[in-house]
Design a protein around this motif. Structure first.
Motif, PDB file in Angstrom:
ATOM      1  N   LEU A  37       0.826  -1.205   0.000  1.00  0.00           N
ATOM      2  CA  LEU A  37       0.000   0.000   0.000  1.00  0.00           C
ATOM      3  C   LEU A  37       0.861   1.257   0.000  1.00  0.00           C
ATOM      4  O   LEU A  37       0.564   2.227  -0.704  1.00  0.00           O
ATOM      5  N   GLY A  38       1.918   1.237   0.799  1.00  0.00           N
ATOM      6  CA  GLY A  38       2.797   2.398   0.858  1.00  0.00           C
ATOM      7  C   GLY A  38       3.423   2.715  -0.492  1.00  0.00           C
ATOM      8  O   GLY A  38       3.450   3.880  -0.923  1.00  0.00           O
ATOM      9  N   ARG A  39       3.900   1.690  -1.183  1.00  0.00           N
ATOM     10  CA  ARG A  39       4.517   1.917  -2.493  1.00  0.00           C
ATOM     11  C   ARG A  39       3.493   2.426  -3.502  1.00  0.00           C
ATOM     12  O   ARG A  39       3.808   3.281  -4.340  1.00  0.00           O
ATOM     13  N   ALA A  40       2.261   1.905  -3.411  1.00  0.00           N
ATOM     14  CA  ALA A  40       1.221   2.342  -4.351  1.00  0.00           C
ATOM     15  C   ALA A  40       0.877   3.812  -4.168  1.00  0.00           C
ATOM     16  O   ALA A  40       0.528   4.500  -5.133  1.00  0.00           O
ATOM     17  N   LEU A  41       0.965   4.296  -2.939  1.00  0.00           N
ATOM     18  CA  LEU A  41       0.555   5.675  -2.651  1.00  0.00           C
ATOM     19  C   LEU A  41       1.664   6.697  -2.885  1.00  0.00           C
ATOM     20  O   LEU A  41       1.466   7.889  -2.656  1.00  0.00           O
ATOM     21  N   TRP A  42       2.810   6.238  -3.324  1.00  0.00           N
ATOM     22  CA  TRP A  42       3.857   7.180  -3.698  1.00  0.00           C
ATOM     23  C   TRP A  42       3.369   8.137  -4.776  1.00  0.00           C
ATOM     24  O   TRP A  42       3.695   9.329  -4.768  1.00  0.00           O
ATOM     25  N   THR A  43       2.606   7.606  -5.721  1.00  0.00           N
ATOM     26  CA  THR A  43       2.208   8.415  -6.876  1.00  0.00           C
ATOM     27  C   THR A  43       0.705   8.665  -6.931  1.00  0.00           C
ATOM     28  O   THR A  43       0.245   9.381  -7.814  1.00  0.00           O
ATOM     29  N   ASN A  44      -0.061   8.105  -6.010  1.00  0.00           N
ATOM     30  CA  ASN A  44      -1.497   8.305  -6.007  1.00  0.00           C
ATOM     31  C   ASN A  44      -1.839   9.725  -5.568  1.00  0.00           C
ATOM     32  O   ASN A  44      -1.337  10.204  -4.549  1.00  0.00           O
ATOM     33  N   THR A  45      -2.694  10.377  -6.329  1.00  0.00           N
ATOM     34  CA  THR A  45      -3.082  11.757  -5.998  1.00  0.00           C
ATOM     35  C   THR A  45      -4.574  11.876  -5.698  1.00  0.00           C
ATOM     36  O   THR A  45      -5.116  12.984  -5.718  1.00  0.00           O
ATOM     37  N   ARG A  46      -5.228  10.758  -5.407  1.00  0.00           N
ATOM     38  CA  ARG A  46      -6.671  10.769  -5.157  1.00  0.00           C
ATOM     39  C   ARG A  46      -7.032  10.439  -3.712  1.00  0.00           C
ATOM     40  O   ARG A  46      -7.923  11.057  -3.138  1.00  0.00           O
ATOM     41  N   LEU A  47      -6.362   9.439  -3.140  1.00  0.00           N
ATOM     42  CA  LEU A  47      -6.758   8.953  -1.818  1.00  0.00           C
ATOM     43  C   LEU A  47      -6.441   9.979  -0.733  1.00  0.00           C
ATOM     44  O   LEU A  47      -5.337  10.500  -0.659  1.00  0.00           O
ATOM     45  N   GLU A  48      -7.440  10.236   0.126  1.00  0.00           N
ATOM     46  CA  GLU A  48      -7.267  11.203   1.209  1.00  0.00           C
ATOM     47  C   GLU A  48      -7.302  10.559   2.586  1.00  0.00           C
ATOM     48  O   GLU A  48      -6.815  11.143   3.560  1.00  0.00           O
ATOM     49  N   SER A  49      -7.906   9.369   2.711  1.00  0.00           N
ATOM     50  CA  SER A  49      -8.024   8.719   4.017  1.00  0.00           C
ATOM     51  C   SER A  49      -7.718   7.232   3.883  1.00  0.00           C
ATOM     52  O   SER A  49      -8.312   6.539   3.058  1.00  0.00           O
ATOM     53  N   LEU A  50      -6.787   6.747   4.723  1.00  0.00           N
ATOM     54  CA  LEU A  50      -6.371   5.348   4.708  1.00  0.00           C
ATOM     55  C   LEU A  50      -6.579   4.757   6.096  1.00  0.00           C
ATOM     56  O   LEU A  50      -5.907   5.129   7.051  1.00  0.00           O
ATOM     57  N   GLY A  51      -7.551   3.844   6.217  1.00  0.00           N
ATOM     58  CA  GLY A  51      -7.859   3.225   7.504  1.00  0.00           C
ATOM     59  C   GLY A  51      -7.238   1.855   7.623  1.00  0.00           C
ATOM     60  O   GLY A  51      -7.619   0.924   6.910  1.00  0.00           O
ATOM     61  N   LEU A  52      -6.283   1.712   8.548  1.00  0.00           N
ATOM     62  CA  LEU A  52      -5.578   0.440   8.753  1.00  0.00           C
ATOM     63  C   LEU A  52      -5.648  -0.010  10.205  1.00  0.00           C
ATOM     64  O   LEU A  52      -4.794  -0.767  10.671  1.00  0.00           O
ATOM     65  N   GLY A  53      -6.654   0.443  10.938  1.00  0.00           N
ATOM     66  CA  GLY A  53      -6.758   0.079  12.345  1.00  0.00           C
ATOM     67  C   GLY A  53      -7.031  -1.400  12.547  1.00  0.00           C
ATOM     68  O   GLY A  53      -7.623  -2.075  11.705  1.00  0.00           O
ATOM     69  N   GLY A  54      -6.587  -1.938  13.684  1.00  0.00           N
ATOM     70  CA  GLY A  54      -6.887  -3.310  14.049  1.00  0.00           C
ATOM     71  C   GLY A  54      -6.224  -4.345  13.177  1.00  0.00           C
ATOM     72  O   GLY A  54      -6.753  -5.434  12.969  1.00  0.00           O
ATOM     73  N   ASN A  55      -5.033  -4.039  12.662  1.00  0.00           N
ATOM     74  CA  ASN A  55      -4.270  -4.983  11.861  1.00  0.00           C
ATOM     75  C   ASN A  55      -2.998  -5.408  12.616  1.00  0.00           C
ATOM     76  O   ASN A  55      -2.973  -5.360  13.843  1.00  0.00           O
ATOM     77  N   SER A  56      -1.974  -5.830  11.880  1.00  0.00           N
ATOM     78  CA  SER A  56      -0.750  -6.348  12.515  1.00  0.00           C
ATOM     79  C   SER A  56       0.483  -5.652  11.956  1.00  0.00           C
ATOM     80  O   SER A  56       1.509  -6.278  11.679  1.00  0.00           O
TER      81      SER A  56
END
Length: 217
Positions: A37-56
């Motif tokens: 996900l981190g690598r994908a968002l290097w160039t993404n200019t649309r996503l404003e909110s990333l919810g990753l709570g309750g993971n590992s």
């Protein structure tokens, strides 16, 4: 899990995808998935909110998210509550915050970082980051003295709201750094009103029922 995160990352790499908010709470995502996900968002200019709570997600995954924060100028909110974010993970996240000018909400509640991690956050927010507006650190392993140190250290930041565990008789309340109660109430309401459907859904699934009356997002 990580495989699903990998497939989603391939979608996010396509910057024509009109996704602004994603809630992935409680999906078994670990460091590998966070890396995709981190690598994908290097160039993404649309996503404003990333919810990753309750993971590992731990230090390795946070390192990839930190590198993303160095490059991404669109993301405004990251939810990492109830993961494996320890002092080392907070350190690498702080490095990303030092270079980022757009993230305004970082939720780190229920993670195993302590005083060392808390001081990393205080240092970067006091010296280099001026964009963060909401920082949630309640139910971490920080002591009350370090939470208070963060408040004292950030007096000059008149727009940061800090959600901690050691502020008076009612735990888990947002304390506005300037101490202006009316302004704090206004900003808290604004943040609730701005929360996207994915974040609200994550809260309903992941926030304990006895906490839902408090200021958590």
């Amino acid at each position: 899990g990580d495989r699903g995160a990998m497939h989603l990352a391939s979608v996010l790499k396509d910057d024509s995808t009109d996704l602004q908010s994603i809630g992935l709470g409680g999906n078994g995502i670990a460091d590998e998935g966070a890396a995709h996900l981190g690598r994908a968002l290097w160039t993404n200019t649309r996503l404003e909110s990333l919810g990753l709570g309750g993971n590992s997600i731990g230090p390795e995954g946070c390192e990839h998210l930190s590198e993303m924060l160095n490059a991404n100028s669109t993301l405004k909110k990251i939810i990492l509550s109830s993961n494996y974010v320890n002092d080392d993970a907070v350190k690498v996240l702080s490095d990303g915050l030092a270079a980022n000018e757009t993230l305004h909400t970082l939720l780190l509640a229920g993670n195993p970082f302590g005083d060392v991690g808390g001081r990393y956050l205080a240092d970067v927010l006091g010296k280099t980051n001026n964009s963060l507006r909401v920082l949630d650190v309640h139910n971490s392993e920080m002591s009350s003295s370090v939470e208070q140190d963060i408040v004292d250290y950030l007096r000059s930041n008149s727009v940061l709201n800090l959600l901690g565990s050691h502020f008076g008789r009612r735990d888990h309340r947002i304390v506005h750094i300037s101490g202006d109660a009316n302004e704090n109430e206004r900003r808290s309401k604004h943040n609730r009103d701005q929360a996207g459907p994915a974040v609200q859904a994550w809260q309903e699934q992941s926030v304990p029922s006895n906490m839902r009356g408090h200021e958590v997002f």
